[in-house]
Design an enzyme around this catalytic site. Structure first.
Site, PDB file in Angstrom:
ATOM      1  N   CYS A 292      40.462  28.587  43.851  1.00 44.21           N
ATOM      2  CA  CYS A 292      40.531  28.003  42.514  1.00 44.21           C
ATOM      3  C   CYS A 292      40.049  29.010  41.471  1.00 44.21           C
ATOM      4  O   CYS A 292      38.841  29.164  41.277  1.00 44.21           O
ATOM      5  CB  CYS A 292      39.696  26.723  42.447  1.00 44.21           C
TER       6      CYS A 292
ATOM      7  N   CYS B  82      37.771  27.473  38.782  1.00 46.38           N
ATOM      8  CA  CYS B  82      36.436  27.090  39.252  1.00 46.38           C
ATOM      9  C   CYS B  82      35.571  28.321  39.509  1.00 46.38           C
ATOM     10  O   CYS B  82      34.408  28.356  39.122  1.00 46.38           O
ATOM     11  CB  CYS B  82      36.537  26.300  40.556  1.00 46.38           C
ATOM     12  N   ASP B  83      36.139  29.303  40.203  1.00 46.26           N
ATOM     13  CA  ASP B  83      35.360  30.425  40.701  1.00 46.26           C
ATOM     14  C   ASP B  83      35.527  31.725  39.918  1.00 46.26           C
ATOM     15  O   ASP B  83      34.754  32.660  40.099  1.00 46.26           O
ATOM     16  CB  ASP B  83      35.694  30.674  42.172  1.00 46.26           C
TER      17      ASP B  83
END
Length: 178
Positions: free
Chosen positions: A33, A36-37
């Site tokens: 992701c 997200c990351d």
């Protein structure tokens, strides 16, 4: 339990590369992701695996955060929409490698330090030093438990009509699985 209608919404999971090092270093440099990351890799070097819309969009987004993005595509051409490809090509901190098969995630025992890929056209092997790998090669529907219950497509998705109906009366499907 009894019901007249059932709606299946089992979702999907990230498709994996299936190479050495991927499982062992998930969340230690292997990510799925970018939103997200991605911020964890600010100022670092990363690779994005996959040249479809998801992969190219991820590379574009990450290019605004990281020092350098290497996009690796298995095919001889990117499959993303032309407008996305033009945007990606305009970015100075992006390298695009086509006809490449990722064969290994390299790690130092604690985190990802690079990857190995095979140039499919030249049949040569190359190593890239980097801090993170974002796998963007699609999703796999969570339908294994439905084998033999409802009709599935060759890709494992539930075969539905335009109303979400499956091959079994009273059973519908929605979301990533149909």
């Amino acid at each position: 339990l009894k019901a007249r209608t059932l709606i299946l919404t089992t979702g999907a999971r990230w498709r994996q590369m299936g190479v050495p090092g991927e499982d062992q270093y998930r969340n230690k440099g292997v990510a799925y992701c970018p939103h997200c990351d991605g911020p964890f890799y600010r100022g670092k070097r990363v690779a994005v695996i996959g040249g479809g819309n998801s992969g190219v969009e991820a590379a574009i987004d990450l290019a605004g955060i990281v020092a350098h993005v290497t996009l690796i595509e298995f095919d001889s051409q990117l499959r993303a929409d032309a407008v996305l490809q033009r945007k990606l090509s305009s970015l100075s901190n992006v390298t695009i490698i086509k006809s490449a098969l990722t064969t290994e995630v390299i790690c130092n025992g604690e985190k990802v330090t690079g990857l190995v890929y095979q140039d499919r056209a030249a049949n040569t092997t190359h190593t890239i030093e980097l801090d993170g790998i974002f796998v963007q090669i699609g999703l796999v529907p969570n339908t294994e438990s439905l084998q033999g219950t409802v009709k599935l497509t060759a890709r494992g998705e539930i075969d539905i009509c335009d109303r979400g109906e499956t091959s079994v009366p009273g059973i519908f499907a929605a979301g990533e699985i149909g």
